[in-house]
Motif scaffolding. Structure first.
Motif, PDB file in Angstrom:
ATOM      1  N   UNK A   1       0.492  -1.414   0.035  1.00 35.08           N
ATOM      2  CA  UNK A   1       0.091  -0.277   0.028  1.00 35.08           C
ATOM      3  C   UNK A   1       0.856   1.490   0.094  1.00 35.08           C
ATOM      4  N   UNK A   2       0.025   2.639  -0.628  1.00 34.44           N
ATOM      5  CA  UNK A   2       1.321   3.708  -0.302  1.00 34.44           C
ATOM      6  C   UNK A   2       2.306   3.745  -1.019  1.00 34.44           C
ATOM      7  N   UNK A   3       2.006   3.430  -2.421  1.00 29.30           N
ATOM      8  CA  UNK A   3       2.507   3.646  -3.929  1.00 29.30           C
ATOM      9  C   UNK A   3       3.899   4.887  -3.466  1.00 29.30           C
ATOM     10  N   UNK A   4       4.513   5.026  -4.190  1.00 25.01           N
ATOM     11  CA  UNK A   4       5.514   5.795  -4.128  1.00 25.01           C
ATOM     12  C   UNK A   4       5.276   6.955  -5.291  1.00 25.01           C
ATOM     13  N   UNK A   5       5.070   8.220  -5.081  1.00 28.68           N
ATOM     14  CA  UNK A   5       4.964   8.917  -6.677  1.00 28.68           C
ATOM     15  C   UNK A   5       5.919   9.256  -7.100  1.00 28.68           C
ATOM     16  N   UNK A   6       6.975   8.496  -6.970  1.00 25.22           N
ATOM     17  CA  UNK A   6       8.567   8.856  -8.344  1.00 25.22           C
ATOM     18  C   UNK A   6       8.914   8.016  -8.641  1.00 25.22           C
ATOM     19  N   UNK A   7       8.014   7.007  -8.635  1.00 23.89           N
ATOM     20  CA  UNK A   7       8.466   5.553  -9.412  1.00 23.89           C
ATOM     21  C   UNK A   7       7.918   5.622 -10.232  1.00 23.89           C
ATOM     22  N   UNK A   8       8.114   4.636 -12.066  1.00 25.13           N
ATOM     23  CA  UNK A   8       7.480   4.449 -12.622  1.00 25.13           C
ATOM     24  C   UNK A   8       6.966   3.176 -12.360  1.00 25.13           C
ATOM     25  N   UNK A   9       5.443   3.286 -12.249  1.00 22.87           N
ATOM     26  CA  UNK A   9       4.865   2.031 -11.338  1.00 22.87           C
ATOM     27  C   UNK A   9       3.590   1.271 -12.381  1.00 22.87           C
ATOM     28  N   UNK A  10       3.561  -0.002 -12.760  1.00 17.98           N
ATOM     29  CA  UNK A  10       2.465  -0.397 -12.674  1.00 17.98           C
ATOM     30  C   UNK A  10       1.360  -1.305 -11.849  1.00 17.98           C
ATOM     31  N   UNK A  11       0.444  -1.070 -11.799  1.00 21.75           N
ATOM     32  CA  UNK A  11      -0.114  -0.937  -9.716  1.00 21.75           C
ATOM     33  C   UNK A  11      -2.116  -1.449 -10.136  1.00 21.75           C
ATOM     34  N   UNK A  12      -2.179  -2.664  -9.787  1.00 24.43           N
ATOM     35  CA  UNK A  12      -4.196  -2.561  -9.898  1.00 24.43           C
ATOM     36  C   UNK A  12      -4.322  -2.766  -8.232  1.00 24.43           C
ATOM     37  N   UNK A  13      -5.137  -1.932  -7.813  1.00 24.14           N
ATOM     38  CA  UNK A  13      -5.734  -1.665  -6.243  1.00 24.14           C
ATOM     39  C   UNK A  13      -6.811  -3.035  -6.145  1.00 24.14           C
ATOM     40  N   UNK A  14      -6.955  -3.844  -5.311  1.00 29.70           N
ATOM     41  CA  UNK A  14      -8.022  -5.000  -5.541  1.00 29.70           C
ATOM     42  C   UNK A  14      -8.240  -5.297  -3.835  1.00 29.70           C
ATOM     43  N   UNK A  15      -8.043  -4.543  -2.747  1.00 30.76           N
ATOM     44  CA  UNK A  15      -8.382  -4.749  -1.633  1.00 30.76           C
ATOM     45  C   UNK A  15      -8.284  -3.801  -0.816  1.00 30.76           C
ATOM     46  N   UNK A  16      -9.402  -3.355   0.136  1.00 33.06           N
ATOM     47  CA  UNK A  16      -9.142  -2.452   1.551  1.00 33.06           C
ATOM     48  C   UNK A  16      -8.454  -3.156   1.928  1.00 33.06           C
ATOM     49  N   UNK A  17      -7.936  -2.028   2.974  1.00 28.10           N
ATOM     50  CA  UNK A  17      -6.638  -2.176   4.039  1.00 28.10           C
ATOM     51  C   UNK A  17      -6.894  -0.915   5.532  1.00 28.10           C
ATOM     52  N   UNK A  18      -8.514  -1.875   6.314  1.00 32.26           N
ATOM     53  CA  UNK A  18      -8.894  -0.426   7.067  1.00 32.26           C
ATOM     54  C   UNK A  18      -8.016  -0.581   8.310  1.00 32.26           C
ATOM     55  N   UNK A  19      -7.173   0.497   8.600  1.00 34.94           N
ATOM     56  CA  UNK A  19      -6.439  -0.112  10.445  1.00 34.94           C
ATOM     57  C   UNK A  19      -7.881   1.094  11.056  1.00 34.94           C
ATOM     58  N   UNK A  20      -7.204   0.447  11.947  1.00 34.33           N
ATOM     59  CA  UNK A  20      -8.573   0.668  13.331  1.00 34.33           C
ATOM     60  C   UNK A  20      -7.742   0.298  14.871  1.00 34.33           C
TER      61      UNK A  20
END
Length: 320
Positions: free
Chosen positions: A153-172
């Motif tokens: 999670x929390x993908x870096x903005x300064x890297x050229x990436x291919x990514x696919x969000x697929x699942x929520x990660x709830x922090x409680x």
């Protein structure tokens, strides 16, 4: 190309990689079922072909030279292509075979085995090499292209990436069941600040996300205890050392058993997304491409599979 490089053998490269991984001639010999002199000979022959030393000792520690770092990168590419060839040949025979090299952030280790098991039902001949790291190490591995794919999670903005969000990660927010806040009804994040906050080590993605969130919400915890793993963090909360902000996936068993409770905080859960990621332009092996496509096609089923890891408990009424 230097003619000497054409005389390298795959066996020499295998021995070289074993020494790099173990940082030890003796451990590499044990791993390769060779004698230590045989390993030393293979490395000397390889150094003669490269024309430069590959390793140096500083004290009792073995370090890679710049030539070794370059050779290691080339070896990853060579063996990666051979593995991809093996997978393609298997695919031509009508079955997908090979190994998926997958790195995941530590909080993803609770659902990832279930995700791979669902994938394995479709492709039973695929094996898995799974590496669990924190966010900081995940970024380093991503930059070095060490793995086929990463789940993070929390993908870096300064890297050229291919990514696919697929699942929520709830922090409680979690606490022991006897904690005074548990019978107060709906809480504000600021209400938690009077108690110690147990946080993960520097480099943890969950810690970084929570620090940014608390700063944004102006929630300042004056007492911070650093705990080096999610398991130890969970036990520390159970022991009464403080509260913690943790992925629900990581504490679902403790919440189900009653060892921990989720505090009903108005600003929570903090929602992040798990993504499957690789460097843009990276040529995926057939197995890695199949896993990526499986996640894209089965996101609905994956969310249903992971639902039991992230079920929100009802808000506890005042004076329970």
């Amino acid at each position: 190309m230097r003619k000497s490089l054409m005389r390298m053998t795959l066996r020499q490269m295998q021995v070289f990689r074993a020494v790099c991984d173990s940082r030890s001639y003796s451990r590499a010999a044990e791993e390769m079922a060779l004698t230590q002199p045989a390993v030393s000979l293979q490395i000397r022959q390889l150094e003669a072909l490269v024309g430069q030393p590959l390793f140096e000792y500083i004290g009792k520690t073995l370090y890679l030279t710049e030539a070794a770092e370059a050779l290691m990168r080339a070896s990853r590419d060579i063996f990666g292509r051979l593995e991809s060839l093996d997978m393609q040949l298997s695919d031509l025979q009508g079955s997908l075979q090979g190994q998926l090299n997958l790195a995941i952030e530590s909080s993803a280790k609770y659902f990832t085995p279930h995700l791979f098991a669902a994938f394995r039902q479709r492709y039973p001949d695929v094996s898995l090499q799974l590496v669990v790291v924190n966010h900081g190490l995940a970024l380093k591995r991503l930059g070095a292209s060490r793995d086929d794919l990463l789940i993070m999670s929390m993908l870096p903005a300064d890297m050229a990436l291919e990514f696919l969000p697929f699942l929520n990660n709830p922090i409680v927010a979690v606490a022991p069941p006897e904690h005074p806040l548990f019978d107060k009804g709906l809480l504000a994040l600021e209400d938690l600040c009077a108690w110690p906050l147990l946080v993960r080590e520097s480099g943890s993605g969950t810690r970084k996300a929570c620090e940014e969130f608390c700063h944004q919400k102006r929630a300042h915890f004056s007492r911070i205890l650093e705990i080096g793993s999610a398991e130890a963090q969970c036990e520390a909360v159970i022991a009464g050392l403080g509260l913690a902000l943790m992925p629900r996936h990581a504490v679902y068993r403790e919440l189900e058993s009653g060892a921990l409770v989720e505090l009903p905080v108005a600003e929570l859960p903090l929602m992040r997304s798990w993504c499957v990621v690789h460097a843009r332009g990276k040529r995926l092996s057939p197995v890695a491409q199949a896993f990526f496509d499986f996640i894209r096609e089965q996101r609905g089923s994956i969310n249903a599979l992971a639902a039991r890891f992230a079920k929100a408990p009802p808000v506890q009424p005042v004076g329970h």
